[in-house]
Design an enzyme around this catalytic site. Sequence first.
Site, PDB file in Angstrom:
ATOM      1  N   HIS A 136      -6.925   5.679  -5.805  1.00  0.00           N
ATOM      2  CA  HIS A 136      -7.749   5.959  -4.623  1.00  0.00           C
ATOM      3  C   HIS A 136      -7.043   7.053  -3.820  1.00  0.00           C
ATOM      4  O   HIS A 136      -5.812   7.137  -3.849  1.00  0.00           O
ATOM      5  CB  HIS A 136      -7.840   4.664  -3.800  1.00  0.00           C
ATOM      6  CG  HIS A 136      -8.804   4.710  -2.654  1.00  0.00           C
ATOM      7  ND1 HIS A 136      -8.495   5.282  -1.438  1.00  0.00           N
ATOM      8  CD2 HIS A 136     -10.064   4.248  -2.528  1.00  0.00           C
ATOM      9  CE1 HIS A 136      -9.521   5.155  -0.619  1.00  0.00           C
ATOM     10  NE2 HIS A 136     -10.493   4.538  -1.251  1.00  0.00           N
ATOM     11  N   ASP A 213      -0.809  -0.870  -4.715  1.00  0.00           N
ATOM     12  CA  ASP A 213      -2.012  -0.860  -3.888  1.00  0.00           C
ATOM     13  C   ASP A 213      -2.923  -1.975  -4.410  1.00  0.00           C
ATOM     14  O   ASP A 213      -3.584  -1.815  -5.432  1.00  0.00           O
ATOM     15  CB  ASP A 213      -2.674   0.523  -3.997  1.00  0.00           C
ATOM     16  CG  ASP A 213      -4.072   0.549  -3.400  1.00  0.00           C
ATOM     17  OD1 ASP A 213      -4.514  -0.478  -2.853  1.00  0.00           O
ATOM     18  OD2 ASP A 213      -4.720   1.605  -3.497  1.00  0.00           O
ATOM     19  N   GLN A 216      -8.023  -3.717  -4.156  1.00  0.00           N
ATOM     20  CA  GLN A 216      -9.115  -4.266  -4.975  1.00  0.00           C
ATOM     21  C   GLN A 216      -8.670  -5.492  -5.766  1.00  0.00           C
ATOM     22  O   GLN A 216      -9.498  -6.133  -6.418  1.00  0.00           O
ATOM     23  CB  GLN A 216      -9.632  -3.209  -5.954  1.00  0.00           C
ATOM     24  CG  GLN A 216     -10.269  -2.006  -5.298  1.00  0.00           C
ATOM     25  CD  GLN A 216     -11.571  -2.333  -4.576  1.00  0.00           C
ATOM     26  OE1 GLN A 216     -12.182  -3.379  -4.799  1.00  0.00           O
ATOM     27  NE2 GLN A 216     -11.989  -1.453  -3.697  1.00  0.00           N
ATOM     28  N   LYS A 239     -11.876  -5.983   2.288  1.00  0.00           N
ATOM     29  CA  LYS A 239     -12.241  -6.096   0.861  1.00  0.00           C
ATOM     30  C   LYS A 239     -12.170  -7.548   0.401  1.00  0.00           C
ATOM     31  O   LYS A 239     -12.697  -7.899  -0.641  1.00  0.00           O
ATOM     32  CB  LYS A 239     -11.276  -5.293  -0.009  1.00  0.00           C
ATOM     33  CG  LYS A 239     -11.024  -3.884   0.444  1.00  0.00           C
ATOM     34  CD  LYS A 239     -11.933  -2.899  -0.215  1.00  0.00           C
ATOM     35  CE  LYS A 239     -11.477  -1.491   0.095  1.00  0.00           C
ATOM     36  NZ  LYS A 239     -12.540  -0.523  -0.021  1.00  0.00           N
ATOM     37  N   CYS A 377     -13.872   7.901  -3.545  1.00  0.00           N
ATOM     38  CA  CYS A 377     -12.529   8.254  -3.037  1.00  0.00           C
ATOM     39  C   CYS A 377     -11.501   8.230  -4.153  1.00  0.00           C
ATOM     40  O   CYS A 377     -10.340   7.840  -3.934  1.00  0.00           O
ATOM     41  CB  CYS A 377     -12.095   7.337  -1.891  1.00  0.00           C
ATOM     42  SG  CYS A 377     -13.107   7.486  -0.445  1.00  0.00           S
TER      43      CYS A 377
HETATM   44  N1  PLP Z   1      -7.015   1.457  -2.432  1.00  0.00           N
HETATM   45  C1  PLP Z   1      -8.105   1.121  -3.111  1.00  0.00           C
HETATM   46  C2  PLP Z   1      -7.993   0.835  -4.576  1.00  0.00           C
HETATM   47  C3  PLP Z   1      -9.340   1.037  -2.471  1.00  0.00           C
HETATM   48  O1  PLP Z   1     -10.432   0.702  -3.154  1.00  0.00           O
HETATM   49  C4  PLP Z   1      -9.405   1.336  -1.089  1.00  0.00           C
HETATM   50  C5  PLP Z   1     -10.707   1.335  -0.401  1.00  0.00           C
HETATM   51  O2  PLP Z   1     -11.736   1.558  -1.011  1.00  0.00           O
HETATM   52  C6  PLP Z   1      -8.233   1.658  -0.415  1.00  0.00           C
HETATM   53  C7  PLP Z   1      -7.045   1.713  -1.119  1.00  0.00           C
HETATM   54  C8  PLP Z   1      -8.223   1.964   1.042  1.00  0.00           C
HETATM   55  O3  PLP Z   1      -8.501   0.820   1.754  1.00  0.00           O
HETATM   56  P1  PLP Z   1      -8.773   0.896   3.318  1.00  0.00           P
HETATM   57  O4  PLP Z   1      -9.805   1.960   3.511  1.00  0.00           O
HETATM   58  O5  PLP Z   1      -9.240  -0.449   3.663  1.00  0.00           O
HETATM   59  O6  PLP Z   1      -7.491   1.240   3.978  1.00  0.00           O
END
Ligand code: PLP
Length: 420
Positions: A136, A213, A216, A239, A377
């Site tokens: 992401h 990270d 998900q 999420k 993203c």
């Molecule tokens: N990492 C992953 C794999 C994501 O899917 C997302 C959001 O879609 C994020 C990071 C970023 O999360 P946030 O926007 O809640 O900070």
Amino acid sequence: MESVTLPPIHEDRSALDLAAIRADFPGLNQLVHGKPLVFLDSAASAQKPRAVIDALSDAYTKNYANVHRGVHTLSQNATTAYENARAVGARFLGASSADEMVFVRGATEAINLVAQSFLAPRLTAGDEVLVTRMEHHSNIVPWQMVCEALGARVVPAPIDDHGALDLDAFEQRLGPRTKMVSVVHVSNALGTVNPVAEIVRMARERGIPTMIDGAQAAPHTAIDVQALGCDFYTISGHKVFGPTGIGLLYGRRERLADMAPYQGGGEMIQSVSFEGSSWAPPPSRFEAGTPHIVGAIGLGAALEYVSAIGLDRIAAHEHDLLHYAEERLSTLPQVRLIGTAPGKAAVVSFVVEGIHAHDIGTILDAEGVAVRAGHHCAQPAIEHFGLAATARASFALYNTRSEVDGLVDAIGGALEIFGV
Ligand code: PLP
């Protein structure tokens, strides 16, 4: 756990009582364009159960005050609830102590915090941060910002045509210049589940710090940061059926203790004078200003909710939905799945021959079916497949096989409209 109303469950412990679970989520029970909502966009942000909505409402109506400051009863109650949520987060992620849990705005802020507070002071020109091509943007850009300022660079490990990480190529890129490894646990664009334990092992053998990270992963997979052995792990509240604007960063105790604060202000200090200030111990050191008190309490309720249902049972249910969706979509030759790594999570990215992903999203919406369209993203991941956009159906514990049917029927309708 006491405050959570457990959803009733079937005699068969392996199956979820979907009617009861769906009744927990008021947002699911509505018509969109006159059709029953089929919500398949949980990877972007999940619907909220009543347990979370009630926790937010109670926190605002019964025990609202600022935390850590007041001697009065409401402040003490709010502080207890806030710190209890931190302890719930520690249990959920398998941390050894609540002191290893920092409340942040979400995964994005957690990664920025680690990039600025942990990595920047340790980075010199020529150094590298190793990520994967499926990240992401929030696990690319914060590292780039730090690297660009210091003459270092972000190196992506390649993925194959199923969207799986090439682990050998990943290992080859671990070298003396690698100062950080940061990898997504579950890809939001492709559904790939990375072998994070193996990745952490490879990095640790070489003394390289690791960040995972888990934005998900948290709604679908049991997480144990101590078993993984990573230095940092992050989840986003929204999420995992919690509120927006709140998330958690796990940091191994000795790492957090060795990091300077990311932001300055109230709450994060030991003492302040015009000659200089000193920092509070972690995690307060990283929580400058009034925190998202009620969001944290709501996140605690969300983590208790999914834990009470059981992540193993949730994963089994979602895999059933994934396999059913793959089977049904395979009957439509115009549909190509993007991301078919073995053992993937229930995220179905797809393109339809002759129809742009955004048109698919719009036509499905007219049928009440909510999917995402775009690069999610994760532009480098989508570009790997020679694409600019996909449509994405992402499943959660509350989705059903008949909703998969709704998705497939709506795609069939789009094929008819476009005559392909
Ligand atoms: N990492 C992953 C794999 C994501 O899917 C997302 C959001 O879609 C994020 C990071 C970023 O999360 P946030 O926007 O809640 O900070």
